[in-house]
Write an enzyme that holds these catalytic residues in place. Structure first.
Site, PDB file in Angstrom:
ATOM      1  CB  CYS A  80       5.469  -2.382  16.620  1.00  0.00           C
ATOM      2  SG  CYS A  80       7.194  -2.161  16.093  1.00  0.00           S
ATOM      3  CB  CYS A 133       6.858  -5.498   9.197  1.00  0.00           C
ATOM      4  SG  CYS A 133       8.176  -4.614  10.081  1.00  0.00           S
ATOM      5  CD  GLU A 146      -2.996  -1.141   2.190  1.00  0.00           C
ATOM      6  OE1 GLU A 146      -4.146  -1.499   1.922  1.00  0.00           O
ATOM      7  OE2 GLU A 146      -2.638  -0.815   3.333  1.00  0.00           O
ATOM      8  CB  CYS A 159       2.300  -1.620  13.964  1.00  0.00           C
ATOM      9  SG  CYS A 159       2.537  -1.489  12.181  1.00  0.00           S
ATOM     10  CB  CYS A 194       2.819   7.423   3.291  1.00  0.00           C
ATOM     11  SG  CYS A 194       3.224   6.255   4.561  1.00  0.00           S
ATOM     12  CB  CYS A 236       0.332   6.561  11.134  1.00  0.00           C
ATOM     13  SG  CYS A 236       1.960   6.997  10.645  1.00  0.00           S
TER      14      CYS A 236
HETATM   15  N1  SAH Z   1       8.766   0.504  10.237  1.00  0.00           N
HETATM   16  C1  SAH Z   1       8.971   1.900  10.308  1.00  0.00           C
HETATM   17  C2  SAH Z   1       8.124   2.701   9.346  1.00  0.00           C
HETATM   18  C3  SAH Z   1       6.703   2.305   9.145  1.00  0.00           C
HETATM   19  S1  SAH Z   1       5.584   2.607  10.470  1.00  0.00           S
HETATM   20  C4  SAH Z   1       8.790   2.368  11.736  1.00  0.00           C
HETATM   21  O1  SAH Z   1       8.294   1.604  12.553  1.00  0.00           O
HETATM   22  O2  SAH Z   1       9.170   3.506  12.007  1.00  0.00           O
HETATM   23  C5  SAH Z   1       5.336   4.376  10.435  1.00  0.00           C
HETATM   24  C6  SAH Z   1       4.909   4.963  11.789  1.00  0.00           C
HETATM   25  O3  SAH Z   1       3.581   4.585  12.146  1.00  0.00           O
HETATM   26  C7  SAH Z   1       5.793   4.493  12.940  1.00  0.00           C
HETATM   27  O4  SAH Z   1       6.126   5.538  13.809  1.00  0.00           O
HETATM   28  C8  SAH Z   1       4.873   3.525  13.616  1.00  0.00           C
HETATM   29  O5  SAH Z   1       5.270   3.261  14.906  1.00  0.00           O
HETATM   30  C9  SAH Z   1       3.552   4.220  13.514  1.00  0.00           C
HETATM   31  N2  SAH Z   1       2.385   3.381  13.787  1.00  0.00           N
HETATM   32  C10 SAH Z   1       2.284   2.048  13.597  1.00  0.00           C
HETATM   33  N3  SAH Z   1       1.060   1.619  13.945  1.00  0.00           N
HETATM   34  C11 SAH Z   1       0.357   2.683  14.361  1.00  0.00           C
HETATM   35  C12 SAH Z   1      -0.983   2.880  14.811  1.00  0.00           C
HETATM   36  N4  SAH Z   1      -1.849   1.881  14.862  1.00  0.00           N
HETATM   37  N5  SAH Z   1      -1.355   4.134  15.155  1.00  0.00           N
HETATM   38  C13 SAH Z   1      -0.498   5.164  15.042  1.00  0.00           C
HETATM   39  N6  SAH Z   1       0.770   5.045  14.599  1.00  0.00           N
HETATM   40  C14 SAH Z   1       1.201   3.818  14.260  1.00  0.00           C
HETATM   41 FE1  SF4 Z   2       7.127  -2.917  11.336  1.00  0.00          FE
HETATM   42 FE2  SF4 Z   2       4.897  -1.654  12.090  1.00  0.00          FE
HETATM   43 FE3  SF4 Z   2       6.912  -1.929  13.825  1.00  0.00          FE
HETATM   44 FE4  SF4 Z   2       7.166  -0.235  11.742  1.00  0.00          FE
HETATM   45  S1  SF4 Z   2       5.709  -0.051  13.443  1.00  0.00           S
HETATM   46  S2  SF4 Z   2       8.679  -1.764  12.474  1.00  0.00           S
HETATM   47  S3  SF4 Z   2       6.000  -1.377  10.164  1.00  0.00           S
HETATM   48  S4  SF4 Z   2       5.696  -3.610  12.932  1.00  0.00           S
END
Ligand code: SAH
Ligand code: SF4
Length: 416
Positions: A151, A147, A125, A154, A140, A378
């Protein structure tokens, strides 16, 4: 060997390990079904080698580069500075590809989300986030399908890594989005366009696919093509410390760091990669990041999770931790997704937190969620590749999310 040398050697070993592992998830060679090679995503040297192989001179690289990345042309017949017979010869061997838009959704706030399908059927996406105040916006971009990290807040993290995206697929997301908005030819210099910045904040961890991401960003920054300045590119990482140094030295793009917690015990849980690269190491890497200055601050991303990481004490500790780093703190209200267990912090908690950070001298914008109605905000991005994989359509054998190893990496690690 003294201690500093040993540490440097260890870091180099660690980088080699990360790069070798990334190579195991390499994208397929960008070839069409009839065997033509995609020219998008090649470095100038690779392009020169392809041309040499069909008996063409190196000066053609400059010509092709102009047509592909400045004019945005996808048809060799439109390359008016190239004679017909050569146009035909090129078309017989090559294509100038774009990922196919499997779906496009536009949100009520004009945020647009594409689900791009690549040649092997895999999908990722891309989201365009217009600036509500100006005639421009950020694209973006995804760097991986899925991944390896997990996290807990996420949505992408619930999906295992299928594979890395290649340079053609990474640049291709930008080029295909630009096609949609009719933004070719590329503007010269800093003329703003709708697609005026790139944020590597889509699906995946860009520093776990470093070589492909770096090649793609070098193409995007090349002055004779898309010519986006490194100041208009932001790479977001969950904290792959050894690769932060490499990205800083090679690319010099803006850095965003997903911090999300100020204590290791909590960050270990939210961002499991913290078990491998804890907060102190991460912040030391930020302090070393080249080019960080008041004009080019490091962005700390902090997802606000109700009653988890959103107290005033957390805010004060955050300010203490980042002291001395030219920084801003992006507070992201948690974006819920189907099945997520966290809640979004209250408006009060958000504002109290933001005030403490701001009073300490850091900009602390609360990021307004965009495109929530189309699950484009995000951390909400996720394709259905996992489901298809479970159905046996793909050969990779993912390790279940619940069994991720101590470094927070849920894929089997053949390097250790
Ligand atoms: N993997 C990288 C980039 C992709 S995620 C990283 O983790 O930085 C981009 C941003 O979205 C990151 O700061 C991530 O922590 C945040 N993010 C992920 N899930 C989210 C959610 N459900 N609500 C708000 N931000 C989120
Ligand atoms: Fe991967 Fe989501 Fe963690 Fe970014 S925030 S490193 S995309 S699991």
């Amino acid at each position: 060997m003294n201690a500093t040398l040993t540490a440097a050697a260890l870091t180099e070993t660690e980088r080699a390990r990360i790069l070798a592992k990334a190579a195991l998830f390499s994208p397929p060679t960008p070839l069409t079904a009839d065997g033509r090679r995609d020219l998008v995503g090649m470095s100038r040297d690779e392009l020169a080698a392809e041309l040499a192989a069909i008996g063409e001179q190196p000066f053609r690289v400059k010509q092709l580069w102009h047509w592909i990345y400045h004019q945005g042309v996808t048809d060799f017949a439109r390359m008016s500075s190239i004679a017909r017979p050569l146009q035909q010869k090129l078309a017989d061997k090559f294509v100038i590809g774009r990922p196919e838009a499997a779906t496009v959704q536009t949100s009520s706030d004009q945020t647009r989300k594409w689900l791009f399908r690549f040649r092997d059927g895999q999908q990722a996406e891309t989201v365009y986030i217009p600036d509500p105040e100006q005639d421009r916006g950020a694209l973006c971009i995804s760097s991986q399908i899925g991944c390896t990290l997990s996290c807990t807040f996420c949505h992408t993290g619930t999906q295992t890594l299928v594979r890395n995206l290649g340079p053609a697929e990474i640049v291709g997301q930008f080029m295909a989005a630009r096609d949609t908005y009719g933004e070719w030819p590329s503007p010269k210099g800093e003329t703003p366009r709708l697609l005026s910045t790139i944020v590597l904040m889509g699906m995946g961890e860009p520093l776990y696919n470093y070589e492909n991401v770096a090649q793609a960003m070098k193409i995007v920054m090349d002055n004779e093509g898309i010519a986006l300045s490194r100041r208009r590119i932001t790479l977001s990482t969950s904290g792959v410390v050894p690769m932060m140094d490499r990205a800083g030295a090679d690319l010099g793009v803006n850095l965003a760091v997903s911090l999300h917690a100020v204590r290791d015990d909590l960050r270990d849980e939210l961002v499991p990669l913290n078990r491998k690269y804890p907060i102190a190491d991460l912040l030391a890497a930020c302090r070393r990041y080249p080019g960080a200055s008041n004009a080019r601050r490091i962005t700390f991303e902090y997802v606000m999770l109700k009653n988890i990481n959103d107290t005033e004490a957390d805010a004060r500790e955050l300010v203490r931790l980042i002291a001395g780093i030219p920084a801003k703190v992006n507070l992201i209200p948690f974006n819920p997704w189907p099945g997520s267990t966290y809640e979004t912090s209250s408006g009060n908690a958000l504002h109290r937190f933001a005030k403490i950070v701001m009073d300490a001298g850091y900009a602390s914008p609360i990021r307004t969620p965009r495109g929530r109605d189309i699950l484009a905000a995000c951390g909400q991005l996720k394709t259905d590749s996992e489901r298809r994989k479970k159905a046996g359509a793909l050969p990779l054998d993912p390790v279940a999310r619940s069994t991720h190893s101590r470094d927070g990496d849920k894929s089997p690690n053949p390097m250790t």
